[in-house]
Design a protein around this motif. Structure first.
Motif: not given
Length: 606
Positions: A370-395
């Motif tokens: 309720f206090t962070s400024e960005n709508a749906y920032p990464l820290r407010n959803i549950l996530y897992f890394p994305k497979n980009i070219g076989g590598k684990c990428i999270v940003s």
């Protein structure tokens, strides 16, 4: 993982007043009573102001943005009279059936089908036919209005074409799309408050980003047709920037986005590496009938190590964001009206301390959702890394969101760079612990794995400040210590008990709600892991790879409801012994010899 995303501080300093604190602590939800009709209103018609009612539940199922108006959501309390003027239909209204005899409203007929009679009337007008056709699938019209005239007498309405000013000419705002084949040889018009996507293949051009950037540098988005003075069309310098809005462009890789300028468009690259455009995303900010306030353009690029590259697949995406009228509130995307909707993100939050009226002594705990400024920032959803070219990428811009009721198994490869040279003697245990720490970071959201319970999960898609609406993640305990050992040749080492297989387990139930629908409630979230023994790595390689596996599983524990049928009435009444004097026996009344009435049986038979 180093440098992919920044840590979130446990203490956030925000200046708020007493009224905002009271609002957060009350944890109440404001709803409105449903309309008695679902008939869409014509554009520009007067909308009746909805009555507002305070309640502990929210049955407005189309309200998926907190503190901001949702398009065509007539029951959204964040929409005022001017917002509803741009609506073209009403979504998700509750239909009521009036019983004239019993004089009450029920939202669902409870009569068996065999008792219903044929009440359908013969259609006698074209208006009635059009009403049916609009609510069903039908063939689209082959005639399109390609010569639409700019109308500055009214503002944008939902699904209207959007106008831009380019080279002193008013044009439709369009983006590339595929036609009868997979190539980007068609264009599609961007519609007001309509999110759109397109995938197509285009011919590779080394200067593509540079050329597109130059095109958009000369474009200006028209905020609203009624705000444009026609004299400004031929002289763009006289048009105010809040009417002729310039594009703000960013260049994005997998990790960060930087403001785009003439010097970093990658127009000239080396012979071995080619920077190609992979995606083009538009973010359009608006406020209902007032039109647009801002537009951002994001160029997604990737480096391709092929000198014979001829074609590249591109993604185009248009996202509209409705800005709240109250500047103190930042819009929040919800995952349901009360419970979670299918395929919506799992909402998370962390407890932070905030100041009250700039006081360093008075601090209260709040959820950063309720206090962070960005709508749906990464820290407010549950996530897992994305497979980009076989590598684990999270940003902050590259990740996979965990979606409700979607069971997924994802794998990717984590590359760990050894900090020592091959001829040096390494501490195998320290290397294994370092590898494990980075693997944990993919699932622990910046926390140490043992402290992941500090990450709270909302039990419903529309969370509140009430602590009862948030639950902790329950992780498995690490039973075996992680150790490492060098082989005799010192060219390989073994990591024992390394954890690289994780599984999120969500337990939920479906509850009855006030509108006869099912509300989904999360009951618990677990994080399990398995261990692998004797994983061997070669020290002679500067980079060693570890395969990571993450699974999500949703368990529905809703119990079947037992059907209970009404029984015949039976009364047990105790009355004075002379209540029926001088009668001794009566139908339905039985006396004992001592004169006390034992029971009265109803004369009604079932």
């Amino acid at each position: 993982m180093d440098g992919n995303f920044s840590l979130v501080e446990n203490v956030t300093e925000l200046n708020i007043n007493d009224e905002e604190i009271t609002e957060m602590l009350n944890a109440s939800v404001t709803t409105i009573e449903p309309s008695t009709t679902s008939k869409p209103a014509d554009k520009g018609s007067k909308w009746r102001k909805k009555s507002r009612k305070t309640s502990t539940t929210n049955n407005c199922h189309c309200d998926l943005v907190k503190w901001a108006c949702d398009v065509n959501c007539c029951c959204d309390i964040d929409c005022d009279e001017s917002d509803r003027q741009i609506f073209t239909e009403c979504l998700n209204e509750v239909k009521f059936v009036m019983n004239p005899n019993l004089e009450y409203c029920n939202s669902k007929k409870n009569l068996p089908p065999v008792l219903n009679t044929d009440h359908y009337e013969v259609i006698k007008s074209s208006d009635e036919i059009n009403k049916v056709v609009k609510t069903h699938y039908s063939w689209p019209s082959s005639v399109k209005n390609t010569h639409k005239i700019f109308d500055n007498s009214k503002p944008y309405s939902h699904s209207d074409d959007i106008w831009i000013l380019m080279n002193s000419t008013l044009q439709f705002f369009e983006f590339p799309s595929r036609g009868i084949n997979i190539y980007c040889n068609n264009k599609k018009r961007i519609k007001y408050l309509v999110n759109q996507k397109s995938y197509c293949v285009s011919k590779f051009n080394e200067s593509q980003i540079h050329n597109i950037y130059n095109d958009y540098k000369s474009m200006y988005l028209i905020s609203s047709p009624i705000a444009l003075n026609e004299t400004w069309i031929g002289n763009i310098k006289e048009c105010p920037m809040n009417v002729c809005i310039p594009f703000e462009a960013y260049l994005c890789d997998l990790y960060t986005c930087t403001l785009l300028n003439d010097s970093n468009t990658h127009s000239n690259e080396t012979a071995d590496t080619k920077y190609v455009l992979t995606s083009l995303k538009f973010q359009l900010f608006s406020n209902g009938s007032q039109g647009f306030t801002k537009i951002n353009l994001y160029f997604g690029w990737s480096d391709i190590f092929h000198t014979d590259l001829k074609y590249i697949e591109e993604q185009y995406e248009i996202t509209h964001i409705w800005i709240p009228k109250n500047a103190s509130h930042h819009s929040r995307f919800l995952s349901g009206s009360s419970g979670y909707f299918n395929s919506m993100p799992i909402i998370t939050s962390k407890l932070v301390k905030i100041k009250v009226n700039n006081s360093t002594d008075l601090m209260v705990e709040s959820y950063d959702y309720f206090t962070s400024e960005n709508a749906y920032p990464l820290r407010n959803i549950l996530y897992f890394p994305k497979n980009i070219g076989g590598k684990c990428i999270v940003s902050n811009i590259t990740y996979n969101a965990i979606l409700f009721n979607e069971n997924v198994e994802a794998t990717c490869k984590y590359d760990h760079i050894l900090k020592t040279k091959s001829e040096d003697v390494i501490n195998a245990t320290n290397v294994c612990l370092d590898i494990q720490k980075n693997l944990f970071s993919f699932v622990s959201h910046d926390y140490e794995y043992e402290n992941i319970s500090k990450l709270y999960i909302s039990i419903k898609g529309n969370p509140s400040q009430d602590s009862r609406d948030w639950i902790e993640i329950i992780p498995n305990k690490i039973s075996n210590a992680i150790t490492g050992a060098l082989e005799d040749t010192n060219n390989t080492f073994i990591c024992k008990n390394l954890i690289r297989d994780f599984s999120y387990e969500f337990i939920y139930a479906r509850l009855d709600s006030d509108d006869n629908s099912k509300t989904v409630k999360l009951l618990g979230v677990g994080l399990r892991h398995s261990t692998d023994d004797n994983i061997m790595f070669d020290i002679r390689n500067e980079t060693i790879s570890v395969h990571l596996s993450i699974k999500t599983m949703f368990y529905d524990v809703t119990e079947l409801q037992n059907v209970e049928y009404a029984k015949g009435p039976h009364f047990h009444i105790h009355l004075p012994n002379d209540f029926f004097y001088p009668f001794t026996y009566n139908s339905g009344v039985l006396f004992a010899k001592n004169g006390n009435i034992l029971s009265i049986e109803s004369p009604f038979k079932m």
